[in-house]
Write an enzyme that holds these catalytic residues in place. Structure first.
Site, short mmCIF file in Angstrom:
data_model
loop_
_atom_site.label_atom_id
_atom_site.label_comp_id
_atom_site.label_asym_id
_atom_site.label_seq_id
_atom_site.Cartn_x
_atom_site.Cartn_y
_atom_site.Cartn_z
N HIS A 1 41.39 15.80 -9.45
CA HIS A 1 41.24 14.39 -9.06
C HIS A 1 40.32 13.68 -10.05
O HIS A 1 39.32 14.26 -10.50
CB HIS A 1 40.66 14.28 -7.64
CG HIS A 1 41.70 14.13 -6.58
ND1 HIS A 1 41.84 15.01 -5.53
CD2 HIS A 1 42.66 13.17 -6.39
CE1 HIS A 1 42.84 14.60 -4.75
NE2 HIS A 1 43.35 13.50 -5.25
N CYS B 1 48.66 14.00 -2.98
CA CYS B 1 48.11 14.94 -3.97
C CYS B 1 48.02 16.35 -3.39
O CYS B 1 48.43 17.32 -4.03
CB CYS B 1 46.72 14.48 -4.43
SG CYS B 1 46.78 12.96 -5.40
N GLU C 1 40.21 20.75 -7.95
CA GLU C 1 40.32 21.13 -6.54
C GLU C 1 40.45 22.64 -6.38
O GLU C 1 41.28 23.27 -7.03
CB GLU C 1 41.55 20.46 -5.91
CG GLU C 1 41.53 18.94 -5.94
CD GLU C 1 40.49 18.34 -5.00
OE1 GLU C 1 39.98 19.06 -4.12
OE2 GLU C 1 40.21 17.13 -5.14
N1 PCA Z 1 46.13 10.00 -5.50
C1 PCA Z 1 46.65 10.20 -4.15
C2 PCA Z 1 48.14 10.31 -4.31
C3 PCA Z 1 48.45 9.83 -5.68
C4 PCA Z 1 47.15 9.76 -6.37
O1 PCA Z 1 46.98 9.48 -7.57
C5 PCA Z 1 46.00 11.37 -3.42
O2 PCA Z 1 44.81 11.68 -3.70
O3 PCA Z 1 46.61 11.97 -2.55
#
Ligand code: PCA
Length: 194
Positions: free
Chosen positions: A164, A142, A79
């Site tokens: 991610h 996240c 990100e």
């Molecule tokens: N993904 C979520 C929160 C925890 C996770 O593993 C997110 O993308 O916000």
């Protein structure tokens, strides 16, 4: 050696596992110049950040990489940016469901990642693992976590980013997925590229 705090999340949203923590657990204890400290983080607004910041301060981390599941994405997606906004379309693991409130009252609108996400992504792609830079970490836990970490360690020697990762095949029949070992390999390559 330099110190890297790497975190994964507990399961949420009805899932039994979270590939982020499963992949982090598979990583060796040393990668390149870094020795790794791994922790599992709750999917709870605020608490996730408190957990990670406390650990990063305690160990005086040089780098913090937070990993999370982005179900539906096809590749590993570092990100570029975190925004000062909480908007939850499902409750977190303690039932909180904030709608359009800031992560940090009066904080900057957004922060860029302070680790070289473009270089990290290029290295993963070069290894023929699907990867691209993402320009939105969403507005759920996240984003909340990485925004708070970037805010806390702004202008310090502690650099941070969020990555991610997709579902693993066990989690889905109709959505894109990636083998757990491939996700772990991608994280290792990304860390080597820092
Ligand atoms: N993904 C979520 C929160 C925890 C996770 O593993 C997110 O993308 O916000």
């Amino acid at each position: 050696m330099k110190k890297l705090l790497i975190t994964g999340f507990e399961p949420f949203g009805g899932e039994k596992i979270n590939p982020s923590w499963e992949a982090v657990k598979l990583l060796p204890d040393e990668i390149g110049d870094f020795s790794l400290t791994k922790i599992e983080v709750p999917v709870v607004f605020g608490k996730a950040a408190d957990t990670v910041i406390e650990k990063a301060e305690e160990m005086n981390a040089d780098a913090v990489i937070c990993v999370g599941q982005a179900g539906g994405r096809t590749g590993v997606t570092p990100e570029m940016v975190a925004v000062n906004l909480r908007f939850a379309s499902i409750p977190d693991n303690e039932g909180n469901q904030p709608k359009d409130v800031p992560v940090i009252e009066g904080g900057e609108n957004a922060y860029f990642s302070t680790l070289p996400v473009r270089k990290m992504t290029a290295a993963v792609s070069e290894a023929e693992i699907t990867s691209s830079v993402s320009y939105s970490a969403g507005t759920y836990v996240c984003n909340d976590l990485i925004y708070s970490v970037l805010h806390r360690f702004k202008n310090t020697g502690t650099k941070a980013c969020f990555i991610h990762v997709p579902f693993i095949p066990e989690q889905t029949t109709d959505k894109p997925s990636m083998e757990l070992e491939t996700i772990a390999k991608a994280l290792e390559i990304a860390i080597k590229a820092i």
